[in-house]
Scaffold this active site. Structure first.
Site, short mmCIF file in Angstrom:
data_model
loop_
_atom_site.label_atom_id
_atom_site.label_comp_id
_atom_site.label_asym_id
_atom_site.label_seq_id
_atom_site.Cartn_x
_atom_site.Cartn_y
_atom_site.Cartn_z
N HIS A 86 9.98 -55.55 22.13
CA HIS A 86 9.16 -54.58 22.60
C HIS A 86 10.08 -53.88 23.93
CE1 HIS A 86 5.89 -51.90 24.06
NE2 HIS A 86 5.80 -52.56 25.25
N ASP A 95 -0.86 -57.92 33.78
CA ASP A 95 -0.17 -57.86 32.38
C ASP A 95 1.21 -58.11 32.50
OD1 ASP A 95 -0.29 -57.71 29.69
OD2 ASP A 95 -0.15 -55.35 29.71
N GLU A 117 -1.49 -57.56 21.85
CA GLU A 117 -1.10 -58.98 22.94
C GLU A 117 -2.24 -60.28 22.74
OE1 GLU A 117 -0.71 -57.68 26.92
OE2 GLU A 117 -0.53 -55.55 26.49
#
Ligand code: CA
Length: 419
Positions: A137, A130, A205
């Site tokens: 963000h 990830d 995402e």
């Protein structure tokens, strides 16, 4: 132009106006039929197409494919065949279902109504990484938890920051999860406590699925990267914020992230997304040479998140876009492999939470409710700071230009009470 992307092509399979799945999409997935057969398939409109049955009928003649390539429970072996094969198969499917070619219309064993099939995980995820590639963000999180004047860590503008996640708990859309339990340190307490997570959150995402890479020790350049990316899915990286806050120093998130990550069912190929390429944000300071790239490497993908409390209608809580990402997929893959790390077909790489510049485009409740200080009112009048038991979180994504829409469908997950 990629043949399957011909914007003028129509299918004899009905496609509703706002469908994510016109004949120009041709995504890949794995489904179980009402008879219990598991097969690799694609989708046009609301019709699921059994590619194993098509192959048995000889429709892929001329493309070098093992006989059982679509009789698999995952797309990994097909992905291993490489980009020229994926492209040839997509082109062939477009041709078979073109409105000028109705020969197959009566071969009922090939076609299934979408509601009758059960979508499965499309790939066996070997490794999952990830990233943390949205500047907005990372800035929001840095502002809340560290220092608003130095919100980004010093490495952030130089490295596509990421961590290795857990592949075993990646689940398909429609699979409910239980609220995780764990250890947290309540505010002003001196001892940690154990119990159900109180600050359960989603992360908006996307993820890309890789092909087989190069041997261990070799790297993939930004120019080569797209040949090693099969396609993309929507990705909800479930996060337990209170558990995360207590456990993440010094090695990063652990149990706050690995209890579940949900993905959409159909993998939309990079080929299908080709018409929606767009430039990414300017990268300043200049990146190191191995992260430089040429051309447009971002994609204009509209993303949205809705929360549906039990027995009432859903409320949209965010509208974002994949194009906001600071680091693109080519840079992420180039960085991931620059030390010689190898990748395999079916590996999954999350983008990191995709937040846009304005509060209505933030990609997590942590940011939307600003750590719980700004609750969101649902259409049923209730408030949300984080996700409550029996809420369903739904993410959707689609590209649209020149009257053509290519989408991902949705990833939908209900949260059940802690076990
Ligand atoms: Ca994440």
């Amino acid at each position: 132009m990629i043949k399957a992307n011909d914007p003028n092509r129509k299918s004899w399979i009905p496609v509703e106006k706002d469908s994510d799945f016109p004949i120009q999409n041709i995504p890949f997935g794995v489904f179980e039929t009402t008879r219990g057969d598991v097969t690799i398939g694609t989708r046009i409109g609301d019709t699921a197409i059994d590619l194993a049955a098509l192959h048995q009928l000889g429709y892929f003649e001329g493309i070098e494919l093992p006989d059982d390539i679509f009789m698999q429970e995952s797309l990994n072996p097909f992905i291993s065949l490489g980009k020229p094969t994926w492209r040839a198969v997509r082109d062939k499917i477009a041709e078979i279902f073109d409105s000028n070619n109705i020969e197959i219309k009566h071969k009922a064993e090939v076609l299934h109504e979408m509601p009758s099939v059960k979508m499965k995980l499309p790939v066996e995820v070997g490794d999952y990484t990830d990233f943390y590639s949205s500047r907005e963000h990372a800035t929001n999180v840095g502002t809340m938890f560290r220092d608003p004047d130095n919100a980004l860590m010093p490495n952030w503008l130089h490295i596509p920051v990421g961590y290795h996640g857990r592949a075993s708990s990646i689940i398909p859309s429609g699979t409910p999860i239980h609220r995780p339990k764990g250890q947290t340190m309540p505010k002003d307490a001196t001892e940690p406590v154990f119990g159900p997570c109180k600050l359960l959150d989603f992360e908006l995402e996307t993820a890309f699925i890789t092909a087989d890479g190069k041997p261990l020790g070799d790297n993939i350049t930004t120019a080569e990267a797209e040949d090693y990316i099969f396609g993309m899915v929507l990705f909800n990286d479930w996060s337990a914020r209170d558990i995360q806050k207590w456990e993440y120093v010094p090695l990063g998130p652990f149990l706050a992230k690995n209890f579940a990550s949900s993905i959409s069912s159909w993998i939309v190929t990079l080929d299908a997304l080709e018409p929606y390429r767009t430039a990414g944000p300017t990268q300043e300071p200049k990146v190191l040479p191995y992260l430089e790239y040429e051309g447009d490497k971002n994609y204009d993908i509209n993303l949205e998140v809705a929360i549906k409390p039990e027995n009432t209608e859903e409320t949209c809580v965010s509208k974002s876009n994949f194009k906001y990402l600071y680091w693109n997929m080519a840079q992420q893959l180039a960085h991931h492999t620059i030390n010689g790390c190898n990748i395999h077909a079916g590996d999954m790489m999350g983008s990191g939470t995709i937040s846009g510049p304005t509060p209505d485009s933030y990609g997590s409740m942590l940011e939307i409710s600003w750590q719980g200080t700004k609750p969101v009112t649902m259409k049923d009048g209730t408030e949300r700071k984080f996700i409550l038991d029996n809420d369903t979180v739904i993410m959707r994504g689609y590209c649209e230009n020149n009257g053509l829409r290519i989408g991902f469908g949705e990833v939908s997950t209900k949260v059940l009470p802690a076990k």
